[in-house]
Write a protein that holds these residues in place. Structure first.
Motif, short mmCIF file in Angstrom:
data_model
loop_
_atom_site.label_atom_id
_atom_site.label_comp_id
_atom_site.label_asym_id
_atom_site.label_seq_id
_atom_site.Cartn_x
_atom_site.Cartn_y
_atom_site.Cartn_z
N UNK A 191 10.60 -13.59 8.29
CA UNK A 191 9.69 -12.49 8.00
C UNK A 191 9.03 -12.65 6.63
N UNK A 211 9.16 -13.58 14.81
CA UNK A 211 9.07 -12.79 13.58
C UNK A 211 7.69 -12.90 12.95
N UNK A 238 5.09 -10.52 14.25
CA UNK A 238 5.12 -9.12 13.84
C UNK A 238 4.05 -8.84 12.77
N UNK A 274 1.13 -4.06 -0.28
CA UNK A 274 2.16 -3.15 -0.82
C UNK A 274 3.13 -2.63 0.23
N UNK A 286 12.33 -6.50 -1.54
CA UNK A 286 13.34 -7.56 -1.45
C UNK A 286 12.83 -8.79 -0.70
N UNK A 337 19.22 -2.15 -2.21
CA UNK A 337 17.76 -2.17 -2.40
C UNK A 337 17.02 -2.45 -1.10
N UNK A 338 17.54 -3.36 -0.29
CA UNK A 338 16.87 -3.60 0.99
C UNK A 338 17.00 -2.37 1.90
N UNK A 385 14.20 0.17 1.79
CA UNK A 385 13.11 -0.11 2.74
C UNK A 385 13.55 0.16 4.18
N UNK A 429 11.74 2.39 7.11
CA UNK A 429 11.13 1.71 8.27
C UNK A 429 11.83 2.04 9.59
N UNK A 444 5.16 4.83 10.33
CA UNK A 444 4.34 4.50 9.16
C UNK A 444 3.42 5.68 8.82
N UNK A 470 13.61 4.17 -7.64
CA UNK A 470 13.28 2.93 -6.93
C UNK A 470 13.25 3.14 -5.42
N UNK A 489 10.08 2.45 -2.92
CA UNK A 489 10.14 1.66 -1.68
C UNK A 489 9.75 2.52 -0.48
N UNK A 530 6.08 2.73 0.21
CA UNK A 530 5.39 1.60 0.85
C UNK A 530 5.13 1.87 2.33
N UNK A 531 6.01 2.65 2.93
CA UNK A 531 5.96 2.83 4.39
C UNK A 531 5.62 4.27 4.79
N UNK A 558 6.95 -2.43 15.73
CA UNK A 558 7.21 -3.89 15.86
C UNK A 558 6.90 -4.69 14.60
N UNK A 559 6.20 -4.11 13.64
CA UNK A 559 5.89 -4.86 12.42
C UNK A 559 7.14 -5.02 11.53
N UNK A 560 8.15 -4.20 11.75
CA UNK A 560 9.33 -4.22 10.87
C UNK A 560 10.16 -5.49 11.10
N UNK A 561 10.49 -6.21 10.02
CA UNK A 561 11.33 -7.41 10.16
C UNK A 561 12.62 -7.11 10.91
N UNK A 562 13.01 -8.00 11.77
CA UNK A 562 14.17 -7.75 12.63
C UNK A 562 15.45 -7.56 11.82
N UNK A 563 15.55 -8.19 10.67
CA UNK A 563 16.76 -8.05 9.86
C UNK A 563 16.90 -6.66 9.24
#
Lengths: 365, 365
Positions: free
Chosen positions: A84, A112, A115, A222, A227, B80-81, B84, B88, B93, B108, B112, B115-116, B222-227
């Protein structure tokens, strides 16, 4: 000489770590020299930890010959999060990106990539069950793509991109997870390399990114989580938040071990020689076979099949009885696979070949 | 009794780990019992590792009294992740989300979230330099918000949300990083809890998420990273990709240690008692002071200041000379801070108070 209580661990990752490295980590675990506490307890803002991360980076730069205009980043989330991050850092949302699909992880990387980008598959070796690596020429790569992505060593299928793809002016990105430090990678042939740590760089839970600074020194959309932002990681010395300190410490030990043992050239020779012996045996065998085009074979992940599932099960059982574990092929393909990373002792491959010979001769244990 | 070669580590994180846990990890590091290899080398698909992760989760469920309708996820990337990931996963969004800002990490998290989401700040204690925790009543929380977010223990400012915010029907999300397992948290009062591991759950490099299953069992953008996808993590038992195996193993040891030592209630009592002694000393001191409103004080992070920077430096030097490290306040605020997590030995807080007394009496070392 391998410790007798330890098995030969052919795991594809997390995988074997050199005994010297484990013993060093064990020794330091209660009190890290000079710190009065374990490396597990150390503040990431302490002088001791700064020294650990600086030394790890410097050692990696030496053994991989990484020029100054490339950044080295220690990131969390494994290679999968980098699928990603690559897209979100290098491409604008909806921009074109090019992928080659040569196995399961390149397929996942493409998914990925899709996406975020308009990801196009410009090469695919699924027609022959991923048993070869396609050639990539400049005319195949859309020159307006933000990058071209490969998974350079396909752990599941046992193939490696030994030939450099020709991408023209399109940045070349490679996931070298299962061959980094096991094969000589010419960093300057790449714009960005990433790799999960759990093969040749220590325990799972970290990915290393090696990227041309000018490629990642940019403001990005943005909406992207901080991360995943390469520039933020670079500007903060991989410590925007608390980094995976123990993983970085272990990676440093692994880099130091490679350095002390002849560098990556020596690792490649050792991996090449033991893989060659195994392939030679397989190619002359009537029981075992490997479908990969010889010029594309991996020297770290050797796959092989037996005539029937019963044979496979019987062989895996016999090998396990002799202290060889994790020889089962990936759950998605079956068969067998010997992953032979730097940490695997010298005695392991000969023991495996001896077991295969005995099995072929009709022995069952 | 604390080992004499080890310092008293007041680090805010990564932080002190109980000596029993370190010694157990050290013992297992070369060969994990029954596995023939280190936990660092173990395939995450092995029976040994499945047992480790299952036991860790079961132990955490017992000590935190987590009901079956809450999922427990082991995620990478630290808290921190999760700043986000929360946004998400829980918000579309551009959807509204509500935040309280009571320190640096909640600030912080808000950044974050922005952003979304359309993130709005509904409370802010910066007017008194984050020295108190605001009350949140239902009328303050926009009822169309996707969630309301707090950082429940403010490590830098030494405050804790002891009173439950009233959010109405808006899902309540709390980052409990620096108090989880150190204070009794009523899971059922929350819709989602997350916490970085490096305080009371072992080494850095992991976050634990405890979430109502019905809240995260949803298809997301679907734009969100799978992790970052909670449903994917839940459906794959926290092993969509290779997880941070050693971090999970260490967290399991930490959970077991809490369980063996009286559970979270006992941890809270111990933390409360030593913090109370420290606050009492500070409140009666003419040299040291703590600005936090007493009812909002943290029992894990005790901040204190001295009259001048010279005093602060002299005190930190004297404490260091007596084997007490990481007492310096966060680089963003200065002063001093004693972070006293579960792993800090019993002798540490009395040693700190003794040092403060001596300093106040004019002693310099």
């Amino acid at each position: 000489m391998a410790n007798k209580e330890r098995v030969f661990n052919f795991s594809a990752g997390p995988s074997a770590i050199p005994e010297d490295v484990l013993l060093q980590a064990q020794k330091d675990l209660f009190i890290y020299p000079g710190a009065g506490c374990s490396v597990l307890e150390m503040s990431h803002r302490s002088a001791s930890f700064q020294e650990i991360i600086d030394n790890a980076e410097a050692s990696l730069r030496r053994i991989m010959d990484i020029p100054d205009d490339y950044a080295v980043l220690f990131m969390q989330g494994g290679a999968t999060l980098q699928f990603s991050a690559v897209a979100m850092n290098l491409a604008k949302q909806g921009q074109k990106a090019a992928y080659a699909v040569t196995g399961q992880f390149s397929k996942k990387a493409l998914a990925e990539g899709k996406r975020w980008t308009d990801a196009v598959k410009i090469a695919d070796s699924s027609d022959k069950n991923f048993s070869y690596i396609p050639d990539i020429t400049e005319d195949m790569v859309p020159q307006d793509a933000a990058y071209f992505h490969i998974c350079a060593n396909n752990t599941i299928y046992g193939t490696t991109w030994w030939r450099k793809p020709e991408t023209g002016k399109v940045p070349f990105v490679a996931d070298w997870s299962s061959a980094i430090l096991g094969a000589q990678i010419k960093v300057i042939d790449h714009d960005l390399i990433y790799a999960g740590a759990q093969k040749n760089m220590g325990p799972s839970g970290m990915a290393v990114v090696i990227a041309k600074k000018e490629l990642i020194d940019r403001e990005i959309d943005p909406v992207v989580p901080i991360m995943l932002n390469y520039k933020v990681a670079m500007d903060n010395g991989s410590m925007y938040n608390t980094p995976p300190c123990f993983s970085i410490y272990m990676a440093g030990l692994m880099f130091g071990w490679v350095e002390k043992n002849g560098g990556v050239a020596a690792m490649e020779k050792r991996n090449h020689d033991r893989a060659a012996a195994l392939y030679e045996y397989i190619d002359n065998s009537k029981t075992f076979s490997n479908p990969v085009r010889p010029c594309d074979r991996s020297i770290t992940n050797v796959t092989f099949t037996l005539p029937t599932q019963e044979d496979t099960d019987a062989f895996l059982k016999m090998a396990k009885g002799r202290g060889m574990i994790n020889l089962k092929g990936h759950r998605s393909v079956g068969g067998c696979r010997a992953s032979m990373y730097n940490g695997l002792p010298d005695e392991a491959a000969p023991a495996l070949i001896a077991c295969m010979k005995d099995f072929e001769a009709g022995k069952r244990e």
